[in-house]
Design a protein around this motif. Structure first.
Motif, PDB file in Angstrom:
ATOM      1  N   ALA A  37       0.832  -1.195   0.000  1.00 19.57           N
ATOM      2  CA  ALA A  37       0.000   0.000   0.000  1.00 19.57           C
ATOM      3  C   ALA A  37       0.869   1.248   0.000  1.00 19.57           C
ATOM      4  CB  ALA A  37      -0.919   0.009   1.219  1.00 19.57           C
ATOM      5  N   LEU A  38       0.541   2.132  -0.903  1.00 13.36           N
ATOM      6  CA  LEU A  38       1.230   3.412  -0.962  1.00 13.36           C
ATOM      7  C   LEU A  38       0.353   4.444  -0.278  1.00 13.36           C
ATOM      8  CD1 LEU A  38       2.381   3.312  -4.674  1.00 13.36           C
ATOM      9  CD2 LEU A  38       3.769   2.887  -2.654  1.00 13.36           C
ATOM     10  N   PRO A  39       0.910   5.260   0.593  1.00 19.32           N
ATOM     11  CA  PRO A  39       0.091   6.256   1.266  1.00 19.32           C
ATOM     12  C   PRO A  39      -0.419   7.305   0.279  1.00 19.32           C
ATOM     13  CG  PRO A  39       2.410   6.584   1.755  1.00 19.32           C
ATOM     14  CD  PRO A  39       2.313   5.321   0.967  1.00 19.32           C
ATOM     15  N   SER A  40      -1.545   7.881   0.581  1.00 21.02           N
ATOM     16  CA  SER A  40      -2.108   8.935  -0.261  1.00 21.02           C
ATOM     17  C   SER A  40      -2.300  10.183   0.576  1.00 21.02           C
ATOM     18  CB  SER A  40      -3.450   8.500  -0.855  1.00 21.02           C
ATOM     19  OG  SER A  40      -4.018   9.576  -1.575  1.00 21.02           O
ATOM     20  N   GLU A  41      -1.838  11.291   0.055  1.00 22.26           N
ATOM     21  CA  GLU A  41      -2.000  12.574   0.735  1.00 22.26           C
ATOM     22  C   GLU A  41      -3.436  13.078   0.644  1.00 22.26           C
ATOM     23  OE1 GLU A  41       0.354  14.214   2.495  1.00 22.26           O
ATOM     24  OE2 GLU A  41       1.643  12.484   2.151  1.00 22.26           O
TER      25      GLU A  41
END
Length: 183
Positions: A37-41
């Motif tokens: 999972a890539l974090p999302s701003e």
């Protein structure tokens, strides 16, 4: 023979120390709950504005009012994307049987190929726009297609899911959130 003291060269320690530092960083990064999972701003923020061409009635602009239609999904997809083909039946079922509104954003595609994709795999979208340049995808922080966002009735992003929507993803990530918001 002379008894010269040898000086220790500290530069010899640099490569192993750098290696250990990088190894520690990678180890910590892999200990996340979901290492893929890539974090999302954008989570918890209003959706970015979109400037899209209507794929069904080009060259008309798409009126994508994200504060209407209650909770919805925004799905970035492309006809050249293999995983998009895999998720198409799930999206179709979500739209038809579950009546979940989905806005589609076609990413860097040829209109003829995108329309052929919709004819072959179904069209689950209440609105669909073409992002020919990829600028809208950049604004949304899209890293690849397919990528899906859950948006609430106020136009706030609740979830970003990179990758194809499968039954498992639907059951574990999307439905609990959609059902929780709808209550």
């Amino acid at each position: 023979m002379s008894d010269k003291k040898r000086k220790f060269n500290f530069f010899l320690l640099a490569p192993p120390l750098i290696f250990l530092g990088l190894a520690a960083m990678f180890y910590v990064g892999l200990q996340r709950e979901n290492p893929n999972a890539l974090p999302s701003e954008l989570i918890g923020r209003s959706v970015p504005a979109v400037n899209l061409t209507d794929l069904r009635e080009d060259p008309a602009p798409v009126d994508a009012d994200f504060s209407a239609d209650n909770v919805k999904l925004v799905n970035f997809w492309a006809s050249w994307c293999g995983p998009c083909r895999a998720e198409a039946p799930i999206l179709e079922r979500m739209a038809d049987e579950m009546e979940i509104p989905i806005i589609g954003i076609n990413y860097k595609d040829q209109p003829e190929q995108a329309k052929a994709f919709l004819s072959q795999f179904g069209d689950p979208f209440i609105k669909i726009g073409a992002d020919f340049t990829g600028r809208n995808a950049i604004e949304w922080g899209v890293t690849g297609v397919p990528e899906t966002f859950v948006v609430d009735e106020n136009g706030v992003i609740l979830l970003r899911y990179p990758g194809p929507i499968t039954q498992s993803v639907l059951d574990s990530h999307l439905l609990p959130l959609l059902n929780g918001v709808a209550e």
